[in-house]
Design a protein around this motif. Structure first.
Motif, PDB file in Angstrom:
ATOM      1  N   GLN A 187      -0.713  -1.337  -4.664  1.00 15.48           N
ATOM      2  CA  GLN A 187       0.111  -1.704  -5.811  1.00 15.48           C
ATOM      3  C   GLN A 187       0.401  -3.208  -5.761  1.00 15.48           C
ATOM      4  O   GLN A 187       0.812  -3.746  -4.733  1.00 15.48           O
ATOM      5  N   CYS A 188       0.110  -3.866  -6.907  1.00 14.51           N
ATOM      6  CA  CYS A 188       0.489  -5.283  -7.028  1.00 14.51           C
ATOM      7  C   CYS A 188       1.697  -5.365  -7.949  1.00 14.51           C
ATOM      8  O   CYS A 188       1.771  -4.658  -8.962  1.00 14.51           O
ATOM      9  N   ILE A 189       2.639  -6.237  -7.609  1.00 13.03           N
ATOM     10  CA  ILE A 189       3.884  -6.375  -8.354  1.00 13.03           C
ATOM     11  C   ILE A 189       4.012  -7.827  -8.782  1.00 13.03           C
ATOM     12  O   ILE A 189       3.904  -8.740  -7.963  1.00 13.03           O
ATOM     13  N   LYS A 227       0.865  -1.183   0.000  1.00  9.56           N
ATOM     14  CA  LYS A 227       0.000   0.000   0.000  1.00  9.56           C
ATOM     15  C   LYS A 227       0.899   1.230   0.000  1.00  9.56           C
ATOM     16  O   LYS A 227       1.761   1.373   0.877  1.00  9.56           O
ATOM     17  N   GLU A 228       0.672   2.090  -0.991  1.00  9.50           N
ATOM     18  CA  GLU A 228       1.476   3.298  -1.073  1.00  9.50           C
ATOM     19  C   GLU A 228       1.131   4.222   0.090  1.00  9.50           C
ATOM     20  O   GLU A 228      -0.041   4.393   0.434  1.00  9.50           O
ATOM     21  N   ASP A 229       2.174   4.823   0.683  1.00  6.02           N
ATOM     22  CA  ASP A 229       1.994   5.758   1.803  1.00  6.02           C
ATOM     23  C   ASP A 229       1.244   5.114   2.965  1.00  6.02           C
ATOM     24  O   ASP A 229       0.408   5.756   3.614  1.00  6.02           O
ATOM     25  N   VAL A 244     -13.714  -3.294   6.021  1.00  6.56           N
ATOM     26  CA  VAL A 244     -13.003  -2.145   5.476  1.00  6.56           C
ATOM     27  C   VAL A 244     -13.589  -0.848   6.033  1.00  6.56           C
ATOM     28  O   VAL A 244     -14.802  -0.742   6.276  1.00  6.56           O
ATOM     29  N   THR A 245     -12.724   0.143   6.260  1.00  5.95           N
ATOM     30  CA  THR A 245     -13.134   1.456   6.778  1.00  5.95           C
ATOM     31  C   THR A 245     -12.614   2.536   5.834  1.00  5.95           C
ATOM     32  O   THR A 245     -11.861   2.269   4.895  1.00  5.95           O
ATOM     33  N   GLU A 246     -13.050   3.783   6.129  1.00  7.80           N
ATOM     34  CA  GLU A 246     -12.599   4.898   5.302  1.00  7.80           C
ATOM     35  C   GLU A 246     -11.073   5.027   5.337  1.00  7.80           C
ATOM     36  O   GLU A 246     -10.456   5.504   4.372  1.00  7.80           O
ATOM     37  N   ALA A 247     -10.432   4.593   6.429  1.00  4.62           N
ATOM     38  CA  ALA A 247      -8.973   4.694   6.525  1.00  4.62           C
ATOM     39  C   ALA A 247      -8.265   3.777   5.549  1.00  4.62           C
ATOM     40  O   ALA A 247      -7.066   3.943   5.296  1.00  4.62           O
ATOM     41  N   ASP A 248      -8.985   2.797   5.002  1.00  7.55           N
ATOM     42  CA  ASP A 248      -8.373   1.874   4.058  1.00  7.55           C
ATOM     43  C   ASP A 248      -8.340   2.437   2.637  1.00  7.55           C
ATOM     44  O   ASP A 248      -7.834   1.764   1.725  1.00  7.55           O
ATOM     45  N   SER A 249      -8.896   3.626   2.418  1.00 11.41           N
ATOM     46  CA  SER A 249      -8.813   4.247   1.094  1.00 11.41           C
ATOM     47  C   SER A 249      -7.354   4.548   0.779  1.00 11.41           C
ATOM     48  O   SER A 249      -6.535   4.800   1.668  1.00 11.41           O
ATOM     49  N   GLY A 250      -7.018   4.532  -0.519  1.00 12.37           N
ATOM     50  CA  GLY A 250      -5.652   4.828  -0.921  1.00 12.37           C
ATOM     51  C   GLY A 250      -5.251   4.028  -2.132  1.00 12.37           C
ATOM     52  O   GLY A 250      -6.067   3.339  -2.765  1.00 12.37           O
ATOM     53  N   THR A 292      -4.965 -12.510  -5.001  1.00  6.83           N
ATOM     54  CA  THR A 292      -6.080 -11.718  -4.495  1.00  6.83           C
ATOM     55  C   THR A 292      -5.735 -11.222  -3.112  1.00  6.83           C
ATOM     56  O   THR A 292      -5.329 -12.008  -2.243  1.00  6.83           O
ATOM     57  N   LEU A 293      -5.888  -9.907  -2.899  1.00  4.94           N
ATOM     58  CA  LEU A 293      -5.704  -9.273  -1.589  1.00  4.94           C
ATOM     59  C   LEU A 293      -7.080  -8.945  -1.034  1.00  4.94           C
ATOM     60  O   LEU A 293      -7.888  -8.286  -1.705  1.00  4.94           O
ATOM     61  N   GLN A 294      -7.367  -9.398   0.201  1.00  8.92           N
ATOM     62  CA  GLN A 294      -8.651  -9.115   0.840  1.00  8.92           C
ATOM     63  C   GLN A 294      -8.424  -8.393   2.157  1.00  8.92           C
ATOM     64  O   GLN A 294      -7.542  -8.778   2.934  1.00  8.92           O
ATOM     65  N   ILE A 295      -9.235  -7.337   2.357  1.00  3.11           N
ATOM     66  CA  ILE A 295      -9.250  -6.611   3.632  1.00  3.11           C
ATOM     67  C   ILE A 295     -10.682  -6.665   4.145  1.00  3.11           C
ATOM     68  O   ILE A 295     -11.600  -6.164   3.484  1.00  3.11           O
TER      69      ILE A 295
END
Length: 1189
Positions: A339-341, A306-308, A330-336, A324-327
């Motif tokens: 990046q997958c590499i 996650k950037e920043d 989820v909350t507003e703090a998870d916005s952003g 696949t990445l799962q959170i």
């Protein structure tokens, strides 16, 4: 003023009562308690208690049930709207409403279609106090459509290319679950190379020939209708380089063919999502799923960042091989930006996904019911949040508040309705609606204006039982409008309980933070408001806590043994505990090996599965305590396994193994054994040991051995069984490493040399054809070595050797591969012969009568003709110096080791004539004897006389008879007799010494005292001194005149008459005593006897029933019964009880010249026993007198 209402609760003991009570009424919904008596005359607006979900997907094959339940007083009535207009259920025969409920049942199973009843439904529950409404319930039937028919062409591609197999399932309600299987309904294997995307497609990062198949089938499962739809199978063929070149050659004319690589390696590229960036929007509280699938060769690996920021640790999960990445949540703090590499050996690419988290409305403060009294104030608060921020709107009884009837006590201020000085007509149900583009929230909250005096809802005389030193919570559920004040009193005392000791909760509960024994009593709860007062008594009892006074203890036991856990419980005598045992927090196994009695848990025949934590739980109705102990089951280790040999060399090999289970006791060492299948099959030998932390060992090997190895593990409990044997390993042959041991050269005859050795065993032979090279030569000569090669034996005999000559000897091992190292040289001797010369100059020095010292000159060494072992002395007693009788006596032998030239002869007999000779001894035997040497031993002291007897005792004489000493040890010169008298107290008198000629064997002593015991000491003498003595005792006889006088006294008539009178008087007294005792009274004589008993009247003996003997008044000592005189006229102590000496003052008692006895008549004292035989003669007159008395 806000009115607090306390609902009625079940009675709970304070020990089990939850601490989370309704301590603040704002925490829980405010509602009128559903107490039956209270509900009879208490009104309450409707409250929705149950309703169907907002988005309600139904099964079209079943009846439609739309729930709507509500409560209130009076019970509410129900109505429905459909798509915003009134839904008249009476006009539709398929629609019914459950009695007493607002739930609709639409019967579509008999007729009708579910699609007909699609729409938005809303329920209203109404009574005289207001109306509550449900959420908008959207009814939609589920759908599971079929796949559209399509023609799928077979897919052919080269090895290593990427591939996407589309699924594209039909749109259903709700969306289906996708999975890929084959014709056999087996799921297709997935990996980092092959995986299913979130959209259901099957992705191949690169294909392999094994991906070729004709039955790639996508399935869609519709859970709501429990149906599965199937797509047409897809055929995939992956061709290799050779197949591709064959195809080109058959169809094309050019000469271009593919090279060795079927498809060139390539860096990663994303199959999904497209491009470098993408966007994703998710709602708060949902699961955020981000997906990146890449192709490439070799197969790429996916990483996420996650950037920043950092990924939330406890809410982040990776699925589908990290594609696949799962959170979750989820909350507003998870916005952003996420990046997958994708990376492989040829490069890396990345994709950025911009995530925005929106939010449907959610409550900050939901409106709560209000119960107010007239003229009170209150407020309804409705606060919600969301993204975007939701809009708040109010309704009153289901009608927008803007068009609802006006209420002067009500004022709207955004998300709050403020009530001032309410009246009964202010009662209503208010709805708060918070909505944004992602959804809405709807909450009902009523305002109920009531005027009610206090009521206590807790049952009267409720008994609370609480464990000492724990909190006690006494309920006082109450209701009233206005809100009553609560006070508590104890044991009818005048003053209310203060909050510095007690805690008074707002719901009326009284809390005693730490209840003690003196907290027991009756507590009174009093509720007051301006309309009245109510009170209620409850009772509190304090119980002793349950304690485990003997806890189970940690145990370590060996498998198969028995273990016992103890758990002793102390509890309040009014409570009955139940003791339960748990294993690992679960029930004990249902196994007969587990037995539970009052205080113990016993586990017999313990197995590995029995290890764990055992917990003793003691429960009462008020409390419970527990104690745990761990059981560790140990045993010897399991055998190692998987033995493997590596680094196999001629002289070494590395052995490795896998340890077996250590059975909870660490392995301390491994023992390695080997078997030589060639030379000693079935016999295992110790090879080496290694520490328990080591699982490999470098083993040294010997040549020409067919090795097998096995390993055993050892811990503190013992050694495991052996492992399975390793595979066999035959080492190459080599020359012997060592020569035979224990080489010796000894002759068995005077003209030979026998060479012996300990041969090598098969393990030591190092190869086939084991033989021995035997070499010898004389030590002192110049001869060359003589050698011979013999077979695998242990002896070689060299004949024709001179007698007892030293030889140098060596034995060397050899086999088909060569010789062993040069052997060591040992010295031996040829055979021995008997010595030729006798020792000379033999001399004897007599030390004393039993010891002599012998000296001799040594013989020449050459004459010994063997190994000198020593000198041997033969000696014998030729004849006695005293008797000169010639008779044959056995010779005695003493051997003196080595080269000694003197020795001592002990144990000789005194005054004897001895002869001796000396001989030299070698390994072959004895040499000739020296000339006999004669010597005499001097006299010694004699032994004790063989016997001593005292015969013919008279009044003043005793005769002694004896036999000479058995060993005079010389010429007897005389006998010595010493004697002395012994009085009644065992004191010895003056000692008399008497010399007797040596030729006597009988002697009479005269002028002795009558009736006196004498002790005699008797021994013989030679010129060397006095010998050992013999002792004896005897007694002279009694004076007949004195005995006759005593008998005369006993037979006098006056004495007999006196005795008869005394006997008659005693008889009369006994009769009177018997009569008076039967009458129960006492008589003067008896009283006197009780006070002072007559010492002359003795009780009857218990053993024989006779009267006690007459006793002298001075010392109360009874006369003893007489004894008999021995037949040999020697008097024994215990047999001389009638002796006058015994009754006199010891030896001081004397006779006058006329024979009369001088001295006082007194009781005798106990005497020691003396030797002698009893006689059958009649008792003496004195004894007869004693018997009469």
């Amino acid at each position: 003023m806000q009115l607090k209402i306390m609902p009625k609760k079940k009675r709970l003991s304070a020990g089990r009562a939850p601490l989370m009570l309704f301590l603040c009424q704002m925490i829980s919904a405010l509602e009128v308690p559903l107490d039956p008596k209270l509900l009879e005359d208490l009104v309450q607006p409707p409250t929705i208690t149950q309703q169907s979900p907002k988005d309600y997907i139904i099964d079209p094959r079943e009846n439609i049930v739309i729930q709507c339940e509500a409560k209130g007083k009076p019970p509410p009535s129900f109505s429905w709207t459909r798509n915003g207009t009134h839904f008249d259920i009476d006009k539709d025969p398929l629609v019914t409403m459950k009695p007493g409920s607002g739930t609709l049942i639409i019967n579509i199973m008999s007729e009708g279609k579910a699609e007909t009843y699609e729409g938005v439904y809303q329920c209203t529950a109404r009574n005289e106090r207001g109306a509550a409404i449900s959420n908008n319930i959207v009814i939609r039937p589920s759908r599971s459509p079929l796949w559209t028919k399509e023609k799928l062409e077979p897919i052919t591609l080269r090895n290593g290319q990427s591939l996407v197999l589309p699924c594209r399932p039909p749109i259903g309600l709700p969306p289906p679950i996708i999975f890929w299987m084959d014709n056999s309904f087996q799921r297709l294997p997935q990996s980092e190379r092959v995986s299913q995307g979130l959209n259901g497609d099957l992705y191949f990062s690169n294909v392999l020939p094994e991906d070729t198949r004709e039955d790639y089938i996508c399935y869609a499962r519709f859970n709501h209708t429990q149906t599965i739809q199937q797509k047409q199978p897809i055929s995939v063929k992956v061709i290799s380089v050779d197949e591709l070149n064959d195809t080109i050659a058959a169809n094309l004319s050019d000469t271009e063919f593919y090279g060795a690589k079927s498809h060139r390696q390539r860096p990663p590229a994303f199959l999904t999502p497209d491009g470098n960036t993408s966007r994703k929007e998710e709602l708060r509280g949902n699961v955020l799923s981000l997906e990146c699938i890449a192709e490439g060769l070799p197969t790429p690996i996916i990483y996420w960042i996650k950037e920043d920021g950092t990924l939330p640790i406890n809410r982040t999960f990776y699925r589908n091989f990290k594609k696949t990445l799962q959170i979750v949540q989820v909350t507003e703090a998870d916005s952003g930006n996420y990046q997958c590499i994708a990376k492989n050996a040829l490069g890396a690419i990345h994709h950025t996904i911009s995530v925005t988290v929106k939010a449907a409305p959610y409550w900050i403060i939901a409106p709560q019911n209000l119960v107010l009294s007239p003229e009170e104030d209150g407020a309804l608060i409705c606060r919600a949040s969301g993204n975007p921020k939701p809009r708040i709107s109010w309704l009153s009884n289901g009608v927008p508040i803007e068009i609802a009837p006006d209420d002067p006590s009500r004022k709207i201020d955004g998300d709050t309705i403020i009530f001032s000085k309410v009246q009964e007509r202010s009662s209503a149900v208010y709805q708060c609606n918070a909505s944004n583009e992602y959804g809405y929230l709807l909450a009902n909250a009523f305002v109920n204006v009531l005027a009610e005096p206090p009521r206590i809802l807790t049952s009267a005389n409720t008994l609370y039982q609480v464990i000492a030193n724990r909190p006690a919570l006494l309920d006082c559920a109450f209701f009233g409008s206005p809100l009553p004040t609560i006070e508590w009193f104890k044991d009818a005392k005048g003053s209310a309980l203060r909050e510095d000791i007690y805690v008074l909760h707002e719901n009326g509960t009284l809390e005693i933070p730490v209840a003690q024994k003196d907290s027991t009593g009756t507590y009174t709860c009093v509720a007051r408001n301006k309309l009245g007062m109510a009170k209620n008594d409850v009772h509190l009892e304090i119980k002793d806590p349950t304690r485990i006074i003997k806890q189970p203890e940690y145990a370590v036991v060996q498998r198969g043994s028995t273990v016992s856990f103890e758990c002793k419980v102390k509890h309040d005598h009014t409570l009955i505990p139940t003791v339960t045992w748990l294993k690992d927090h679960g029930e004990l196994p249902s196994d007969g090996r587990f037995t539970v009695d009052k205080d113990h848990l016993v586990v017999a025949d313990v197995s590995d599965d029995d290890g764990g934590t055992y917990t003793c739980v003691a429960n009462t109705t008020l409390d419970n305590v527990s104690a745990s102990a761990v059981l560790s089951v140990v045993d010897v280790p399991n055998p190692p396994f998987d033995l493997e040999m590596t680094d196999q060399l001629d002289r070494s090999v590395q052995l490795s193994w896998t340890p077996g289970d250590d059975n909870n006791s660490p392995i301390t060492k491994f023992i390695i054994e080997y078997e030589d299948a060639m030379h000693e099959p079935g016999l295992w030998h110790h090879q080496t040991e290694v520490p328990g932390t080591q699982t490999t060992a470098q083993l040294k090997l010997s040549p020409y051995v067919n090795y097998s190895f096995r390993v055993m593990a050892e811990n503190n409990l013992g050694r495991s069984l052996p492992s399975e044997a390793s595979e066999q390993y035959l080492t190459k042959a080599a020359e012997p490493d060592k020569n035979p041991t224990a080489v010796e050269g000894l002759g068995s005859e005077p003209d030979n040399l026998v060479i012996t050795w300990k041969p090598l065993n098969g393990f030591e032979s190092n190869g086939p054809g084991l033989q021995y090279k035997v070499s010898w030569r004389q030590k002192d000569g110049d001869d060359e070595w003589t050698s011979v090669v013999v077979a695998n034996v242990s002896k070689y005999i060299v004949s024709g050797t001179p007698t007892f000559v030293p030889y140098l000897i060596k034995v060397q091992a050899l086999n088909d591969a060569g010789f062993a190292p040069e052997p060591a040289v040992v010295m031996g001797h040829s055979g021995e012969d008997l010595p030729m010369v006798a020792p000379g100059n033999v001399r004897v020095n007599v030390v004393n009568s039993t010891l002599a010292e012998v000296h001799w000159d040594p013989v020449p060494l050459k004459s010994i003709r063997g190994h000198l072992q020593g000198y041997r002395i033969y000696y014998w007693k030729a004849q006695s110096s005293l008797t000169r009788n010639r008779r044959h006596l056995e010779k005695k032998i003493l051997t003196f080791q080595g080269s000694k030239t003197h020795g001592m002869l002990p144990g000789l007999e005194p005054f004897s004539h001895y002869s001796l000779n000396v001989r030299v001894v070698n390994g072959k035997g004895e040499g000739p004897a020296s000339a006999d040497k004669v010597f005499n031993t001097p006299e010694g002291v004699p032994s004790a006389p063989s016997s001593l007897k005292i015969v013919n005792p008279t009044l003043d004489s005793l005769t002694l008879e004896w036999e000479p000493p058995s060993h005079p040890n010389g010429i007897l010169t005389e006998y010595t007799l010493k004697y002395q008298p012994i009085n009644s107290t065992h004191e010895l008198g003056p000692l008399v010494d008497l010399k007797i000629p040596a030729n006597k064997t009988r002697w009479t002593l005269k002028n002795l005292n009558f009736s006196t015991r004498y002790k005699f000491y008797f021994y013989a003498q030679t010129a060397a001194g006095s010998g050992s003595q013999i002792t004896e005792e005897a007694i002279t006889t009694v004076d007949e005149a004195m005995a006759s006088r005593q008998v005369d006294i006993a037979t006098q008539g006056w004495f007999i008459g006196l005795m008869c009178a005394v006997a008659l008087l005693i008889l009369i007294l006994l009769i009177v005593c018997f009569i008076r005792r039967n009458k129960g009274g006492k008589y003067p004589v008896k009283e006197k006897e009780d006070a002072h008993a007559d010492p002359e009247i003795q009780p009857m003996k218990e053993d024989d029933g006779t009267f006690g003997e007459y006793s002298d008044a001075e010392d109360h000592k009874p006369l003893k019964k007489g004894s008999r005189t021995p037949s040999d006229r020697t008097v024994k102590k215990e047999d001389s009880d009638d002796s006058l000496v015994d009754y006199g003052e010891g030896v001081n008692g004397q006779f006058n010249e006329d024979g009369s006895f001088i001295g006082q008549y007194s009781g005798k004292k106990e005497k020691e026993p003396a030797e002698g035989n009893e006689s059958s003669e009649a008792p003496s007159p004195v004894n007869a007198m004693n018997s009469f008395v």
